[in-house]
Design a protein around this motif. Sequence first.
Motif, PDB file in Angstrom:
ATOM      1  N   THR A 144      44.262  43.667  36.182  1.00 48.14           N
ATOM      2  CA  THR A 144      43.641  44.633  37.089  1.00 48.14           C
ATOM      3  C   THR A 144      42.633  43.964  38.010  1.00 48.14           C
ATOM      4  O   THR A 144      41.731  44.603  38.510  1.00 48.14           O
ATOM      5  N   SER A 145      42.787  42.695  38.258  1.00 48.95           N
ATOM      6  CA  SER A 145      41.890  41.943  39.131  1.00 48.95           C
ATOM      7  C   SER A 145      42.016  42.437  40.566  1.00 48.95           C
ATOM      8  O   SER A 145      43.027  43.031  40.953  1.00 48.95           O
ATOM      9  N   GLU A 146      40.984  42.163  41.393  1.00 45.14           N
ATOM     10  CA  GLU A 146      41.021  42.603  42.787  1.00 45.14           C
ATOM     11  C   GLU A 146      42.047  41.821  43.618  1.00 45.14           C
ATOM     12  O   GLU A 146      42.569  42.301  44.598  1.00 45.14           O
ATOM     13  N   HIS A 147      42.352  40.605  43.214  1.00 49.01           N
ATOM     14  CA  HIS A 147      43.309  39.779  43.947  1.00 49.01           C
ATOM     15  C   HIS A 147      44.212  39.090  42.934  1.00 49.01           C
ATOM     16  O   HIS A 147      43.735  38.322  42.106  1.00 49.01           O
ATOM     17  N   ILE A 148      45.512  39.346  43.027  1.00 53.50           N
ATOM     18  CA  ILE A 148      46.470  38.779  42.069  1.00 53.50           C
ATOM     19  C   ILE A 148      47.460  37.899  42.819  1.00 53.50           C
ATOM     20  O   ILE A 148      48.009  38.296  43.842  1.00 53.50           O
ATOM     21  N   ILE A 149      47.649  36.698  42.302  1.00 55.48           N
ATOM     22  CA  ILE A 149      48.633  35.768  42.838  1.00 55.48           C
ATOM     23  C   ILE A 149      49.652  35.509  41.738  1.00 55.48           C
ATOM     24  O   ILE A 149      49.289  35.269  40.592  1.00 55.48           O
ATOM     25  N   ARG A 150      50.909  35.546  42.094  1.00 58.76           N
ATOM     26  CA  ARG A 150      51.966  35.200  41.144  1.00 58.76           C
ATOM     27  C   ARG A 150      52.470  33.806  41.499  1.00 58.76           C
ATOM     28  O   ARG A 150      52.970  33.591  42.605  1.00 58.76           O
ATOM     29  N   ASN A 168      37.837  37.112  39.933  1.00 57.30           N
ATOM     30  CA  ASN A 168      38.010  37.531  41.318  1.00 57.30           C
ATOM     31  C   ASN A 168      39.445  37.298  41.789  1.00 57.30           C
ATOM     32  O   ASN A 168      40.005  38.089  42.546  1.00 57.30           O
ATOM     33  N   ILE A 169      40.017  36.187  41.345  1.00 59.28           N
ATOM     34  CA  ILE A 169      41.403  35.858  41.667  1.00 59.28           C
ATOM     35  C   ILE A 169      42.135  35.607  40.359  1.00 59.28           C
ATOM     36  O   ILE A 169      41.771  34.724  39.595  1.00 59.28           O
ATOM     37  N   ALA A 170      43.150  36.413  40.103  1.00 58.03           N
ATOM     38  CA  ALA A 170      43.956  36.256  38.895  1.00 58.03           C
ATOM     39  C   ALA A 170      45.278  35.605  39.280  1.00 58.03           C
ATOM     40  O   ALA A 170      45.974  36.077  40.183  1.00 58.03           O
ATOM     41  N   VAL A 171      45.596  34.513  38.611  1.00 54.42           N
ATOM     42  CA  VAL A 171      46.849  33.814  38.872  1.00 54.42           C
ATOM     43  C   VAL A 171      47.744  33.984  37.647  1.00 54.42           C
ATOM     44  O   VAL A 171      47.411  33.527  36.555  1.00 54.42           O
ATOM     45  N   VAL A 172      48.864  34.668  37.858  1.00 56.05           N
ATOM     46  CA  VAL A 172      49.823  34.878  36.782  1.00 56.05           C
ATOM     47  C   VAL A 172      50.875  33.783  36.879  1.00 56.05           C
ATOM     48  O   VAL A 172      51.575  33.652  37.887  1.00 56.05           O
TER      49      VAL A 172
END
Length: 77
Positions: free
Chosen positions: A40-46, A23-27
């Motif tokens: 391609t996650s719905e919510h991406i945080i860098r 649900n939350i992808a943290v790069v």
Amino acid sequence: EFAWTSVALGDSPNDLGMLSVANIAVVIPNPNRSEILTPTSEHIIRAPHPGPQGWNAVISDLIRSSSNLDVGNSNDG
């Protein structure tokens, strides 16, 4: 019923599958890699920092900003 939210953290191409289904992808930035991860996650945080420092910053922010976090307390009875 409890609504689960999944958070995945990754810094390399082999993490893309995991990041894309969370649900939350943290790069997490990786100074040893030139490619940019684009899950391609719905919510991406860098994350603002590489490694554990970036992991800690993002997780701490998520916990602080979570209005639904109710650990150890129950209104069920």
